[in-house]
Design an enzyme around this catalytic site. Structure first.
Site, PDB file in Angstrom:
ATOM      1  N   ARG A  51       0.817  -1.223   0.000  1.00 34.71           N
ATOM      2  CA  ARG A  51       0.000   0.000   0.000  1.00 34.71           C
ATOM      3  C   ARG A  51       0.846   1.266   0.000  1.00 34.71           C
ATOM      4  O   ARG A  51       0.458   2.282   0.582  1.00 34.71           O
ATOM      5  CB  ARG A  51      -0.951   0.021   1.212  1.00 34.71           C
ATOM      6  CG  ARG A  51      -1.948  -1.111   1.235  1.00 34.71           C
ATOM      7  CD  ARG A  51      -3.053  -0.860   0.227  1.00 34.71           C
ATOM      8  NE  ARG A  51      -4.063  -1.902   0.288  1.00 34.71           N
ATOM      9  CZ  ARG A  51      -5.229  -1.764   0.904  1.00 34.71           C
ATOM     10  NH1 ARG A  51      -5.528  -0.647   1.509  1.00 34.71           N
ATOM     11  NH2 ARG A  51      -6.087  -2.755   0.891  1.00 34.71           N
ATOM     12  N   ARG A  55      -3.413   6.533   0.273  1.00 37.40           N
ATOM     13  CA  ARG A  55      -3.859   7.715   1.007  1.00 37.40           C
ATOM     14  C   ARG A  55      -2.848   8.348   1.934  1.00 37.40           C
ATOM     15  O   ARG A  55      -3.062   9.446   2.424  1.00 37.40           O
ATOM     16  CB  ARG A  55      -5.143   7.385   1.761  1.00 37.40           C
ATOM     17  CG  ARG A  55      -6.322   7.306   0.831  1.00 37.40           C
ATOM     18  CD  ARG A  55      -7.530   6.805   1.531  1.00 37.40           C
ATOM     19  NE  ARG A  55      -7.272   5.473   2.071  1.00 37.40           N
ATOM     20  CZ  ARG A  55      -8.136   4.786   2.781  1.00 37.40           C
ATOM     21  NH1 ARG A  55      -9.289   5.315   3.081  1.00 37.40           N
ATOM     22  NH2 ARG A  55      -7.849   3.577   3.204  1.00 37.40           N
ATOM     23  N   ARG A  64      -6.506  11.747  -6.967  1.00 31.45           N
ATOM     24  CA  ARG A  64      -7.699  10.919  -6.922  1.00 31.45           C
ATOM     25  C   ARG A  64      -8.985  11.725  -6.732  1.00 31.45           C
ATOM     26  O   ARG A  64     -10.086  11.178  -6.879  1.00 31.45           O
ATOM     27  CB  ARG A  64      -7.578   9.922  -5.757  1.00 31.45           C
ATOM     28  CG  ARG A  64      -6.959   8.572  -6.081  1.00 31.45           C
ATOM     29  CD  ARG A  64      -7.883   7.694  -6.919  1.00 31.45           C
ATOM     30  NE  ARG A  64      -9.252   7.697  -6.454  1.00 31.45           N
ATOM     31  CZ  ARG A  64      -9.695   7.049  -5.389  1.00 31.45           C
ATOM     32  NH1 ARG A  64      -8.890   6.306  -4.685  1.00 31.45           N
ATOM     33  NH2 ARG A  64     -10.956   7.127  -5.039  1.00 31.45           N
ATOM     34  N   ASP A 100      -6.589  -3.048  -7.445  1.00 30.21           N
ATOM     35  CA  ASP A 100      -7.174  -3.597  -6.222  1.00 30.21           C
ATOM     36  C   ASP A 100      -7.495  -5.065  -6.464  1.00 30.21           C
ATOM     37  O   ASP A 100      -7.686  -5.481  -7.610  1.00 30.21           O
ATOM     38  CB  ASP A 100      -8.443  -2.851  -5.812  1.00 30.21           C
ATOM     39  CG  ASP A 100      -8.838  -3.208  -4.380  1.00 30.21           C
ATOM     40  OD1 ASP A 100      -8.271  -2.633  -3.442  1.00 30.21           O
ATOM     41  OD2 ASP A 100      -9.666  -4.121  -4.202  1.00 30.21           O
ATOM     42  N   TYR A 175     -14.720 -12.005   0.296  1.00 31.90           N
ATOM     43  CA  TYR A 175     -15.485 -10.808  -0.076  1.00 31.90           C
ATOM     44  C   TYR A 175     -16.769 -11.179  -0.802  1.00 31.90           C
ATOM     45  O   TYR A 175     -17.828 -10.579  -0.576  1.00 31.90           O
ATOM     46  CB  TYR A 175     -14.633  -9.860  -0.932  1.00 31.90           C
ATOM     47  CG  TYR A 175     -13.654  -9.056  -0.109  1.00 31.90           C
ATOM     48  CD1 TYR A 175     -14.106  -8.050   0.747  1.00 31.90           C
ATOM     49  CD2 TYR A 175     -12.294  -9.300  -0.165  1.00 31.90           C
ATOM     50  CE1 TYR A 175     -13.218  -7.320   1.518  1.00 31.90           C
ATOM     51  CE2 TYR A 175     -11.396  -8.569   0.605  1.00 31.90           C
ATOM     52  CZ  TYR A 175     -11.866  -7.583   1.443  1.00 31.90           C
ATOM     53  OH  TYR A 175     -10.999  -6.864   2.219  1.00 31.90           O
TER      54      TYR A 175
HETATM   55  O1  CP3 Z   1       0.020  -1.594  -2.463  1.00 25.76           O
HETATM   56  C1  CP3 Z   1      -0.243  -0.661  -3.249  1.00 25.76           C
HETATM   57  O2  CP3 Z   1       0.173   0.502  -3.085  1.00 25.76           O
HETATM   58  C2  CP3 Z   1      -1.020  -0.967  -4.508  1.00 25.76           C
HETATM   59  C3  CP3 Z   1      -2.410  -0.755  -4.409  1.00 25.76           C
HETATM   60  C4  CP3 Z   1      -3.343  -1.699  -3.673  1.00 25.76           C
HETATM   61  C5  CP3 Z   1      -4.657  -1.305  -3.330  1.00 25.76           C
HETATM   62  N1  CP3 Z   1      -5.336  -2.380  -2.850  1.00 25.76           N
HETATM   63  C6  CP3 Z   1      -5.197   0.049  -3.547  1.00 25.76           C
HETATM   64  C7  CP3 Z   1      -6.329   0.490  -2.688  1.00 25.76           C
HETATM   65  C8  CP3 Z   1      -3.205  -3.042  -3.297  1.00 25.76           C
HETATM   66  C9  CP3 Z   1      -1.996  -3.956  -3.399  1.00 25.76           C
HETATM   67  C10 CP3 Z   1      -4.468  -3.453  -2.787  1.00 25.76           C
HETATM   68  C11 CP3 Z   1      -4.755  -4.829  -2.367  1.00 25.76           C
HETATM   69  C12 CP3 Z   1      -5.926  -5.089  -1.517  1.00 25.76           C
HETATM   70  N2  CP3 Z   1      -7.190  -4.573  -1.597  1.00 25.76           N
HETATM   71  C13 CP3 Z   1      -5.937  -6.063  -0.500  1.00 25.76           C
HETATM   72  C14 CP3 Z   1      -4.759  -6.907  -0.130  1.00 25.76           C
HETATM   73  C15 CP3 Z   1      -3.772  -6.121   0.636  1.00 25.76           C
HETATM   74  C16 CP3 Z   1      -4.071  -6.026   2.101  1.00 25.76           C
HETATM   75  O3  CP3 Z   1      -4.151  -4.890   2.577  1.00 25.76           O
HETATM   76  O4  CP3 Z   1      -4.168  -7.056   2.763  1.00 25.76           O
HETATM   77  C17 CP3 Z   1      -7.217  -6.079   0.069  1.00 25.76           C
HETATM   78  C18 CP3 Z   1      -7.676  -6.944   1.219  1.00 25.76           C
HETATM   79  C19 CP3 Z   1      -8.011  -5.134  -0.643  1.00 25.76           C
HETATM   80  C20 CP3 Z   1      -9.444  -4.804  -0.444  1.00 25.76           C
HETATM   81  C21 CP3 Z   1      -9.569  -3.355  -0.110  1.00 25.76           C
HETATM   82  N3  CP3 Z   1      -9.587  -2.360  -1.059  1.00 25.76           N
HETATM   83  C22 CP3 Z   1      -9.576  -2.736   1.167  1.00 25.76           C
HETATM   84  C23 CP3 Z   1      -9.583  -3.478   2.484  1.00 25.76           C
HETATM   85  C24 CP3 Z   1      -9.603  -1.349   0.960  1.00 25.76           C
HETATM   86  C25 CP3 Z   1      -9.534  -0.248   1.991  1.00 25.76           C
HETATM   87  C26 CP3 Z   1     -10.872   0.306   2.335  1.00 25.76           C
HETATM   88  C27 CP3 Z   1     -10.726   1.659   3.026  1.00 25.76           C
HETATM   89  O5  CP3 Z   1     -11.104   2.654   2.401  1.00 25.76           O
HETATM   90  O6  CP3 Z   1     -10.226   1.695   4.157  1.00 25.76           O
HETATM   91  C28 CP3 Z   1      -9.619  -1.139  -0.431  1.00 25.76           C
HETATM   92  C29 CP3 Z   1      -9.605   0.156  -1.123  1.00 25.76           C
HETATM   93  C30 CP3 Z   1      -8.276   0.566  -1.619  1.00 25.76           C
HETATM   94  N4  CP3 Z   1      -7.464  -0.220  -2.372  1.00 25.76           N
HETATM   95  C31 CP3 Z   1      -7.676   1.828  -1.435  1.00 25.76           C
HETATM   96  C32 CP3 Z   1      -6.454   1.789  -2.124  1.00 25.76           C
HETATM   97  C33 CP3 Z   1      -5.462   2.908  -2.281  1.00 25.76           C
HETATM   98  C34 CP3 Z   1      -8.299   3.006  -0.683  1.00 25.76           C
HETATM   99  C35 CP3 Z   1      -9.366   3.607  -1.530  1.00 25.76           C
HETATM  100  C36 CP3 Z   1      -9.124   5.030  -1.879  1.00 25.76           C
HETATM  101  O7  CP3 Z   1      -7.961   5.512  -1.922  1.00 25.76           O
HETATM  102  O8  CP3 Z   1     -10.115   5.699  -2.162  1.00 25.76           O
END
Ligand code: CP3
Length: 367
Positions: A51, A55, A64, A100, A175
């Protein structure tokens, strides 16, 4: 936005005098990150952060603004720029593709969204065999924007590796079955045990989608992949071996031409079996010291991790001491990629992460 390599692209833009100028692929092959994945000697311990794009970065939030998460993931210019932001700012040794884990599900037609502050939410959760019809096979035509963005990134990154990624079948199933994020994955485990035949069919279907999604990224030029089984730590080892591992193994076997990292949270009891699923590198959360993790995983694998992502909020001296501990424990392993034990928390101060990168490099030998 992506037409010319940025002079501020950090290591990606730095000319190398080791012959890689003539052949950027040589510099890439010899990068510290890929060498560590292959358990070869490294000039310094490579570091990247799960990640790292997201953010915690004000430049990410600015870019974004007004664009929904899934829309951003389908817009190659945005994906390219967001992926490069942390490489420039932190000087990390690898980029991770901005996407994602639910993107391939959305691409094949599953009605879902990513809700800010919540995570993925599925409109109609998976319940019966009829729901398998909503999970057709993924082809490259479903995700042309991924092929395009990976291609652009590989050109911009030069000798800095790009990590492709996907969610593993269990975590995607969670999910789909729960309909959203879940604390104890109750419905998921109820399906696994209540209808094992349907569970098999669901995981097989998801493995096909995941394998195809990783294949698209590797074929477009990604140098390595990470398979995120974030929530598999909820499963006991015997169930993991019988009902999860074969599907993850199939996915990993499908991209055996690049180094494969396999990661989950709370997987201390599963580390050996996750390594046996076919990964070259096993990601470890912050709960198990890396040298102990290597003992559990066994020989022939590198490790990745595992600074506690909450420690970035501790005093500088604590961050430095913990970073040094992780680097030292990693040096006792067959290969080590420094990372956090899970993703960067949104409130993290980016400057702290930049200092961690520098410190890891200093401690492990970089000039
Ligand atoms: O690592 C990176 O920088 C690459 C981007 C990345 C995202 N999601 C972007 C994202 C990666 C590798 C993921 C993987 C992901 N997504 C996982 C596996 C990694 C982990 O953390 O275990 C999982 C479980 C998800 C599902 C998911 N998507 C979650 C739990 C969330 C967060 C929800 C929240 O808002 O708290 C997301 C959304 C997400 N994916 C964001 C980002 C940058 C935030 C959304 C936003 O910026 O508006």
């Amino acid at each position: 936005m992506t037409a010319t390599p940025s002079p501020t692209a950090g290591p990606a833009a730095a000319p190398a005098d080791d012959g890689s100028r003539a052949d950027p692929r040589a510099g890439l092959r010899d990068s510290a990150f890929l060498r560590a994945c292959r358990r070869e000697p490294v000039p310094h311990t490579p570091v990247w952060f799960m990640r790292q794009a997201g953010r915690a970065l004000p430049e990410y939030r600015a870019l974004r603004e007004g664009t929904a998460m899934l829309e951003a993931c389908a817009t190659p210019d945005l994906v390219t720029e967001i992926t490069l932001q942390p490489v420039r700012r932190f000087g990390v040794d690898a980029a991770i593709f901005f996407s994602d884990i639910v993107v391939p599900l959305k691409a094949v037609g599953v009605d879902l969204d990513i809700v800010a502050g919540v995570g993925p939410v599925v409109a109609e959760p998976f319940r019966t065999a009829a729901d398998l019809d909503r999970l057709p096979a993924l082809t490259p035509d479903h995700v042309p924007y991924v092929t395009e963005a990976v291609g652009a990134l590989v050109r911009e990154l030069g000798s800095t590796p790009l990590i492709g990624f996907a969610g593993a079948p269990f975590t995607l199933a969670s999910y789909l079955v729960e309909g959203g994020p879940s604390k104890n994955h109750a419905r998921t485990k109820a399906l696994m045990h209540g209808d094992p035949a349907l569970w098999e069919r669901l995981l097989a279907r998801l493995a096909g989608i995941t394998e195809a999604f990783l294949r698209v990224q590797v074929d477009a030029g990604a140098s390595a992949v990470q398979l995120f089984d974030s929530w598999v730590g909820a499963v006991p080892a015997a169930d993991y071996r019988a009902r999860v591992q074969p599907h993850s193994a199939r996915v990993l076997a499908g991209v055996a031409d690049v180094p494969r990292i396999h990661f989950g949270v709370g997987t201390g009891e599963l580390l050996h079996d996750m390594g046996q699923a076919g990964a070259d590198v096993v990601g470890v959360d912050w709960r198990v010291p890396l040298d102990e993790a290597q003992r559990r995983i066994g020989p022939g694998r590198a490790v990745q991790g595992n600074l506690d992502p909450t420690l970035v909020f501790a005093p500088t001296e604590v961050v430095r001491a913990e970073t040094a501990r992780v680097v030292a424990e990693g040096q006792r392993c067959e290969g080590h990629v420094f990372n956090l034990g899970h993703g960067v928390l949104p409130e993290t101060d980016p400057d702290v992460l930049a200092r961690v990168v520098d410190h890891v490099h200093e401690l492990s030998g970089a000039a």
